[in-house]
Enzyme design. Sequence first.
Site, short mmCIF file in Angstrom:
data_model
loop_
_atom_site.label_atom_id
_atom_site.label_comp_id
_atom_site.label_asym_id
_atom_site.label_seq_id
_atom_site.Cartn_x
_atom_site.Cartn_y
_atom_site.Cartn_z
N ASP A 27 55.65 37.14 77.41
CA ASP A 27 54.90 38.10 77.48
C ASP A 27 55.77 39.45 77.39
O ASP A 27 56.96 39.35 77.23
CB ASP A 27 54.03 38.49 78.82
CG ASP A 27 53.10 39.64 78.65
OD1 ASP A 27 52.51 39.85 77.83
OD2 ASP A 27 53.32 40.40 79.93
N SER A 28 55.30 40.42 77.15
CA SER A 28 56.08 41.71 76.81
C SER A 28 56.58 42.17 78.09
O SER A 28 57.59 42.83 78.28
CB SER A 28 55.23 43.05 76.18
OG SER A 28 54.19 43.07 77.08
N TYR A 76 54.53 46.41 74.16
CA TYR A 76 54.58 45.98 72.70
C TYR A 76 53.11 46.85 72.18
O TYR A 76 53.00 46.75 70.81
CB TYR A 76 54.17 44.33 72.62
CG TYR A 76 55.33 43.72 72.90
CD1 TYR A 76 56.47 43.94 73.21
CD2 TYR A 76 55.27 42.08 72.70
CE1 TYR A 76 57.74 43.20 73.15
CE2 TYR A 76 56.22 41.28 72.88
CZ TYR A 76 57.44 41.95 73.31
OH TYR A 76 58.56 41.14 73.31
N GLY A 77 52.21 47.12 72.99
CA GLY A 77 50.93 47.64 72.42
C GLY A 77 51.08 48.91 71.58
O GLY A 77 49.89 48.88 70.88
N CYS A 137 50.81 36.97 75.99
CA CYS A 137 50.45 38.65 75.73
C CYS A 137 49.49 38.66 74.51
O CYS A 137 49.73 38.04 73.40
CB CYS A 137 52.01 39.10 75.13
SG CYS A 137 51.85 40.82 74.38
N ASN A 138 48.62 39.30 74.60
CA ASN A 138 47.57 39.73 73.58
C ASN A 138 48.10 40.20 72.47
O ASN A 138 47.64 39.94 71.23
CB ASN A 138 46.27 40.39 74.41
CG ASN A 138 45.50 39.85 75.46
OD1 ASN A 138 44.42 39.37 75.08
ND2 ASN A 138 46.01 39.60 76.53
N THR A 139 48.71 41.15 72.67
CA THR A 139 49.48 42.03 71.56
C THR A 139 50.09 41.20 70.83
O THR A 139 49.98 40.98 69.36
CB THR A 139 50.21 43.29 71.76
OG1 THR A 139 49.49 44.06 72.69
CG2 THR A 139 50.56 44.13 70.45
N GLU A 165 51.54 48.89 86.08
CA GLU A 165 52.81 48.93 86.48
C GLU A 165 53.16 49.68 87.63
O GLU A 165 54.35 49.36 88.36
CB GLU A 165 53.71 49.28 85.00
CG GLU A 165 53.49 48.35 83.87
CD GLU A 165 54.49 47.27 83.51
OE1 GLU A 165 55.67 47.50 83.93
OE2 GLU A 165 54.11 46.49 82.83
N CYS A 225 43.86 42.20 77.74
CA CYS A 225 45.38 42.67 77.94
C CYS A 225 45.77 42.03 79.10
O CYS A 225 45.08 42.09 80.20
CB CYS A 225 45.52 44.10 77.75
SG CYS A 225 47.13 44.86 78.28
N THR A 226 46.93 41.54 79.21
CA THR A 226 47.41 40.79 80.44
C THR A 226 47.35 41.49 81.52
O THR A 226 47.13 40.91 82.61
CB THR A 226 48.95 40.56 80.05
OG1 THR A 226 49.57 41.66 79.71
CG2 THR A 226 48.96 39.39 79.15
N HIS A 227 47.32 42.63 81.56
CA HIS A 227 47.29 43.64 82.74
C HIS A 227 45.93 43.83 83.39
O HIS A 227 46.02 43.89 84.79
CB HIS A 227 47.99 45.14 82.63
CG HIS A 227 49.55 45.03 82.20
ND1 HIS A 227 50.14 44.16 81.35
CD2 HIS A 227 50.73 45.52 82.85
CE1 HIS A 227 51.48 44.50 81.35
NE2 HIS A 227 51.62 45.29 82.29
N1 DGL Z 1 51.12 42.40 77.17
C1 DGL Z 1 50.43 43.45 76.55
C2 DGL Z 1 49.17 42.60 76.09
O1 DGL Z 1 48.42 41.69 76.57
C3 DGL Z 1 50.29 44.65 77.40
C4 DGL Z 1 51.57 45.22 77.77
C5 DGL Z 1 52.23 45.87 76.46
O2 DGL Z 1 51.65 47.10 75.92
O3 DGL Z 1 53.17 45.27 76.19
O4 DGL Z 1 48.56 43.05 75.06
#
Ligand code: DGL
Length: 282
Positions: A21-22, A53-54, A84-86, A163, A195-197
């Site tokens: 993940d990011s 990453y978003g 990570c979704n992105t 975060e 999104c993971t968060h």
């Molecule tokens: N992990 C990213 C996602 O799931 C979220 C955090 C980021 O922007 O890197 O899209």
Amino acid sequence: MTETELKQNSALRDAPIGVFDSGVGGLTVVREIIRQIPNEKIVYFGDTARVPYGNKSRETVTRFSEQIVRFLRTFQVKTIVVACNTASAYAMEALERDCDIPVIGVVKPGARAAVSATKNGRIGVIATEATIGSQIYTRYIQELKHAVSIYGKACPLFVPLVEEGLLEDPVTDEIARRYLTELIDIDIDTLILGCTHYPLIRSTLGKIMGPKVTLVNPAYETAQELRRMLGRMELLNEEPPKLGSNRYQFYVSDKAEKFMTFANSIIKYGILSAKTIHIEKY
Ligand code: DGL
């Protein structure tokens, strides 16, 4: 390797699963994998030096993802989970093209779960700007079912709020209300936490959307798909790893201490250590 070659390679059964993940968010996916297939070993990489990453371009996220996959492959992993979704939105095609082991992203499983959950055919997706801009959820959902309306909403402030640990806080409440009001007004009955968060603020999101809206957590669906896929390929570990065999290993690109504190608050397993590595080398 083809599916048959993978099946024949019984040594792979004992190999770890690579997850990345990011940053810390992908731990929500690790948590689900541990719940659903507890016998598996995991090597996790969180790109804490280069998060988020978003708000980055497709080229950059793809380059980062390719480096991470090269790093994870040094552990002879049997599969890669793009938590990570992105990265799933931007880099899946490149990773699938270049890898001879299976690569699973979080977007397809999330899309599938949303299609089976919706009754009124109105699905909301909340995610980073990149994921929403890529229209990836819309594409996958419409491939599965054409007669569905999808409403995307980028929620860039959620990642820093999580975060900062503001999981249940009036500030998060207020921002969530502002983001979600338009989705409530258009009467969606299913909301993908893209999104993971976001699963970490699920209770706030659920409270605002109300009980009639099903919240879909792609992390859960991804772990299920992973279990099914490993089962199909006869790569599921039947027994727990031997003591001392590095069951869960965590690597980051910066601030291992901070990562560990966060990780231990999400995964109640007692993570002993995380190591910082120089990801640009890969
Ligand atoms: N992990 C990213 C996602 O799931 C979220 C955090 C980021 O922007 O890197 O899209």
